[in-house]
Write a protein that holds these residues in place. Sequence first.
Motif, mmCIF file in Angstrom:
data_model
loop_
_atom_site.group_PDB
_atom_site.id
_atom_site.type_symbol
_atom_site.label_atom_id
_atom_site.label_comp_id
_atom_site.label_asym_id
_atom_site.label_seq_id
_atom_site.Cartn_x
_atom_site.Cartn_y
_atom_site.Cartn_z
ATOM 1 N N PHE A 190 0.858 -1.178 0.000
ATOM 2 C CA PHE A 190 0.000 0.000 0.000
ATOM 3 C C PHE A 190 0.896 1.230 0.000
ATOM 4 C CE2 PHE A 190 -2.749 -3.310 1.528
ATOM 5 C CZ PHE A 190 -4.003 -2.977 1.052
ATOM 6 N N GLU A 191 0.852 2.018 -1.073
ATOM 7 C CA GLU A 191 1.695 3.195 -1.195
ATOM 8 C C GLU A 191 0.835 4.453 -1.161
ATOM 9 O OE1 GLU A 191 5.314 4.134 -4.050
ATOM 10 O OE2 GLU A 191 3.401 4.589 -5.057
ATOM 11 N N GLY A 192 1.095 5.325 -0.186
ATOM 12 C CA GLY A 192 0.437 6.620 -0.112
ATOM 13 C C GLY A 192 1.413 7.705 -0.515
ATOM 14 N N ILE A 193 0.979 8.597 -1.434
ATOM 15 C CA ILE A 193 1.838 9.688 -1.915
ATOM 16 C C ILE A 193 1.223 11.009 -1.483
ATOM 17 C CG2 ILE A 193 2.918 10.763 -3.926
ATOM 18 C CD1 ILE A 193 2.688 8.113 -5.377
ATOM 19 N N ARG A 194 2.015 11.837 -0.813
ATOM 20 C CA ARG A 194 1.539 13.120 -0.303
ATOM 21 C C ARG A 194 1.260 14.079 -1.452
ATOM 22 N NH1 ARG A 194 2.773 18.940 0.909
ATOM 23 N NH2 ARG A 194 2.346 19.256 3.132
ATOM 24 N N GLY A 195 0.135 14.802 -1.341
ATOM 25 C CA GLY A 195 -0.257 15.736 -2.376
ATOM 26 C C GLY A 195 0.380 17.097 -2.210
ATOM 27 N N LEU A 196 -0.317 18.135 -2.754
ATOM 28 C CA LEU A 196 0.253 19.476 -2.830
ATOM 29 C C LEU A 196 0.445 20.105 -1.467
ATOM 30 C CD1 LEU A 196 1.141 21.803 -4.690
ATOM 31 C CD2 LEU A 196 -1.235 22.597 -4.681
#
Length: 956
Positions: free
Chosen positions: A895-901
């Motif tokens: 499970f990969e979470g990528i931080r947004g702006l």
Amino acid sequence: MEIFWILILSSVCPLVNGQGVYAPANAQIVHSGAACNVKDESINERIYTIKEGDTMVLQCIVKGHPRPQVRWTKTAGSASDKFQETSIYNETLRIEGIQRVQGGRYYCKADNGVGVAAIKSIRVDVQYLDTPVLTVHQTISDVRGSYYQEKTVFLRCTVNSNPPARFIWKRGNTLIEQSKDNGVDIYEPLYTQGETKVLKLKNLRPKDFADYTCQVSVRNVCNIEDKSVTFRLTNATTPPIIKLSVDDTVVVDPGQDVVLTCEVTAGFPRPTVTWSRYPGPLPLSAQVRGPTLILRAVTQADAGFYNCTAFNNVGNPARKNVNLVVRTMTNLTFQITPDSNKDSETIQIGRDLKLSCHVDATPQDKVNYTWYKNGVPIFNSDNLILLRSDPEMEPGTSSLDIVDIKFSDLATYSCMVNFPGSRVPELRVDVNISQSSVTPPVLSVPPGGQIVSISEGGNAELVCLVTEGKPRPPILWSRTEKDLVMPSGIPVVETPDGRLRLRNVSRDMMGGYRCQTAPYNGLNIKRREAQVQLNVQYPPILDPVFQDVRSRTSQTVTLKCTVQRANPTRLTEIRWLRNGNFIRMSLPGLKESPELKFKLEPNNSDTYECRVSNSAGTSSCTFNVSSKPYNAEFYFDTPNPVRILKGNNYSYNLQWTQKDPQATERIVGYWLNVRKNKQKILSKQVDLGGREPEKGVLMSYTIPDLRIPLSYEVRLAPITAYSTGDYVSRIIQYSEPYTYPRSSDKVCGFEDERICGFTQDRTDVFDWTRQNNLTQNPKRSTNTGPETDRSGTKEGYYMYIEASRPRAEGDKARLLSPLFNVSSVKSPKGPVPYCVSFYYHMKGKHIGTLNIFLRMGSFASALDLLKWTKSGHQGPDWKRADFDISPSGPFQIVFEGIRGLNYEGDIAIDDVSITIGKCKRENNLDNAVLIGGSRSLPLASWLTFGLSCFLSLPYR
């Protein structure tokens, strides 16, 4: 970050031969706390790596029935300087701020008295990187000239680290590469302490006068940052040279002030001067002012070697030592030695006589001895011979030999000692020499004093008296047993009056004591000697001190109290008591094993005491006699005790055995209490339905309607027709059910701290966090992230990524599932399909991306295949997604979470399941972006950790 690692070591096998579920202890080591890596280096070598200063938590998870007791011990590791052992009787071993010397092998020993104890171990490797030390050296043959011009210079960089460090050399900001610069060599010298790299500058060139940096790295292991040190090399660089303001040895009187100055005469960069002392640290009153050390009003305790060291990292440090001697004189003694050639013990006219004088002094060789006869100084003559240091006596002893003694030699002789020119007071001893004033001593023990009897804990006095003889010497006491020392811890004790006083006497002080005349302050002849026996009396030592006796009513109970030792051995009284009151009975005989027999009835289940006395005191055996049944024994190894119920509830399968069920009346049932926060929520009598408990046979009761994920205290007590036993209690905790594949309704809701065996990926930027509504940051943004878990409860947990500072756009966090062994699940039609199902929450205007990968292959060559992805704001609610996979070998789900702006971008997941079989199709599922033809299908069943699937907990 908290990591949880499980090391499964062995299994539990119940004993046979009527023992039922009674099983020997079994252990597994669980780690939680800060960790860099946990790996199996070989089949038997398990290594846990941790950064120095972090907190280590090792937990010994035990199995076996009854519940085993745990003991932790440690042996030294490579970083430890000696063998260590620390015994901690607790299932959890916690070391905060762990240091490198605490690395080594830790052993967990679990023992419950059934079979052989279980011993498991793990090696702890503490990682660290010190700041490097850079020193500059020159070849010895070149010292005569200008120090660094046209010379060969060595820059030596040394560091202590674990693992071994990598070295990088820079001139200014430019990396030095040996292959590109013929004027340098970089090599590792032999026989050096620590890790060392040398940069050799051959025949210095103008460009070699520059700033040099030694940078060391352990390649960011345990997030340990690189460290460096810089040195500026110039043509003025020189090693330190110092000189002292005093001689190598300084002798002073007590009370004087001492000033020691260490002057730096050369060295660039400017050397730093430090003062130290051996042995021990500098005195507390010492004042260091730059290169000067000031000692005020010195005492004997201030004596020692004071070391001045100047260093500037050029060449070897310059060192100078000062031996500070503080004058002292104590314990002036004399000896009278009759003519030893004639074996005489008295003074006789016409024979020789020696008078000796000794003082304990510092410095011993500076003491001045002066002899007087009737107050007149003595000088060497034909019959009076002075020896400054008598070779036949103790070093530093002065003697006066009187040859062929005459009546005119019978006089008073004085020995005076002093330090010339010192303020230390002189000492003097006078000896009257006459035929009547010097006679041999007679040593004797007073009548009745040969044996001294005293009660343990009292004070004793042993006496040896000099009844005749002049002058009377002191008495020296020692133990008659060769290897024993005196109670004070020293071999010999001097008493001026012959009385040895012993306080708080214990039985180990019992035995023989020897008294002897001292060879000083009297005649130096054959010692007189006597012995005194110390007899320490103590009350009887009994067995048992306490015993819990259980029996059926109307049966005869026998209580037996055995006397193991006593001094004196003769007993004076034996009395039996019940609840503190004497039992009316004929006085028992004074035998060494008194007994009490009676028939147990409901009205005489009480506390009984047997008091046994001798002349030294009284001791007792205590018996708690009862018809109450023994305690129940909780069974902690129940497989899958938790079952999920509707409405966010769960049930718990409580199991136990009964200790020695035949010892008392038949057990008909149990009282069961369940409490939460000390409030009773369930009280029930568990009926056995006519069945009688059997030794080692499990009994069960399912406790319903417990709230996920709360814990509860359970109390249990057996019931007979006459009484109720004592309650025993334990805590039951909710944990994710560990089931085999194809279970129909189990999901991983992250309610347990072990998070179902999921682990954080060590190669990402930050970590997923386990959280519920109660652990949320109260200052968090309300425009992102879930308020509750997927089921809507505030107590329920989920995993999420925090988008607030210090996170930046594009930062990634990866959560890894356990490794699944596909080879253990075979299908004749090809790869076995799996269904991956989960809930996600993506609320916020800055939401980034949630990716789901299928990871195939080994750790070294892992291949991540993107199977599902979604980006951007998805609304305030939890949504469900699932997809099929058909792996051909061992796999993990990532499970990969990528931080947004920006910070309003928290992403959460909950209720994850990975099960065998394709996902069931439904029409109301959320649309997901599926990769490689996978579909989003309904939740099937929970992720399993059965032995057929669970291989290991990977850690990266």
